[in-house]
Design an enzyme around this catalytic site. Sequence first.
Site: not given
Length: 458
Positions: A78, A153-154, A220, A222, A249, A278
């Site tokens: 990516r 992205n995001e 994503h 986290y 991610e 990531w």
Amino acid sequence: MKRRLMAVGAALLAVAASVLMFVRPADAAVGLHVSGRAIVEANGAPFVMRGVNHPHVWYTGQTRAFADVKALGANTVRVVLGSGKRWGPSTDVPEVIALCKQNRLICVLEVHDTTGYGEEAAAASLDEAVDYWVGQKSALVGQESYVVINIGNEPIGNVNAAQWTDATAAAVRKMRANGFEHLLMVDGPNWGQDWQHVMRDNAQTILDADSRHNTVLSIHMYAVFNNAAAITDYLDLFESRGWPLVIGEFGWQFAPGEVDHETILAQAQARGLGYLAWSWSGNSDPILDMATDFDPTRLTTWGQRVVNGVNGIKATSKEATVFGGGGPTSTPSPTGTATPGPTPTPTPTPSPTSPPTGGRSCTATYRVAGQWQGGFQAEVQVKAGGAAINGWTVTWTFANGQTVTQAWNATVGGSGAAVTARNVGYNGSLGAGASTIFGFLGTWHGTNGVPTPTCSAT
């Protein structure tokens, strides 16, 4: 580059009935495309992303990274690009695509400028990101088998995350109105982590906005996903509704309260979900670097884990067939929840069949792709013989009481231990020597012996 958010507790009801069914590819797909929950290639071969994120726009001279990432076993990279609103503009898209293809990597291209829109004052809107892609269209047309376009992205922060639905649906429609045929990827709001569940609750609206039915959702993971329940509950709901999803991610649990990467890796493998870690190198917070100073011989703790560990890239990545690879190690079921278990030991069993009358023939190869207590996942490759075929039927008999509970890319039925699988509308016609794969989930008790399938062609 990431914002750590408070863990949000949520219980998602996600129980799907086990039914025999098959999935269809995107209408008139021209390259990588969605088929049910899966991503498949133009030839129908399933493709499961296993790779990393590369911060190209900030380190445009680090072009060796493509070869280094490939050498470690990745099948996808990516690539961070800039539209010019905050970073870039990235005008080297043709060169980036060439590097991906040269190194036999599927290329996910993303505009990073949209990160945190609504909360980050400098961020670009998704509409502005689409304008960037339109400006790069000449470099992208014809690359549909090699390139996935991650629109932005995001794209929404934590302020008014509800705007994500309309903005994302509009961006998808605008991409299609401008003639893009590519597989599109869309990130969730809340800095990609969707902790307010806007993407989770409105995903169907986004999928319905795509006239090509060729969009995959991206989460994503986290600090919001810092425990097994948060991860499995979220993934369960997407799976139960048959929505295509990748983990675009994710980071690792370098401190208490950070992301539970072990569960992410195990669940991604069990469910056949793609993942992209990531990130390769160059983070302002170097704890997330996988390679120190872009040096593949100096992998960090995080790099060693995701590359060389259980359910990591080396253990599970398979090169795309467009580059001559053999396809993924597992295929996601269109609905339902696959129970995770120990790391599978594939057991391929080639089973040549006798040519039927008329000169048309086929062979079938059965393998167990994953196995856990009481359940398993299997794949069957059907390959045409020396002449093209118009359809195929595969039969086998289970010797140990196994049963099929769910299937994809084939119509599967039978009586007792005898199983019959027939092609569906889009994978029956195979050229001489060409192949296709179908898969299924099943149950077993005591022994899970590998049957010998027989293939007949028409």
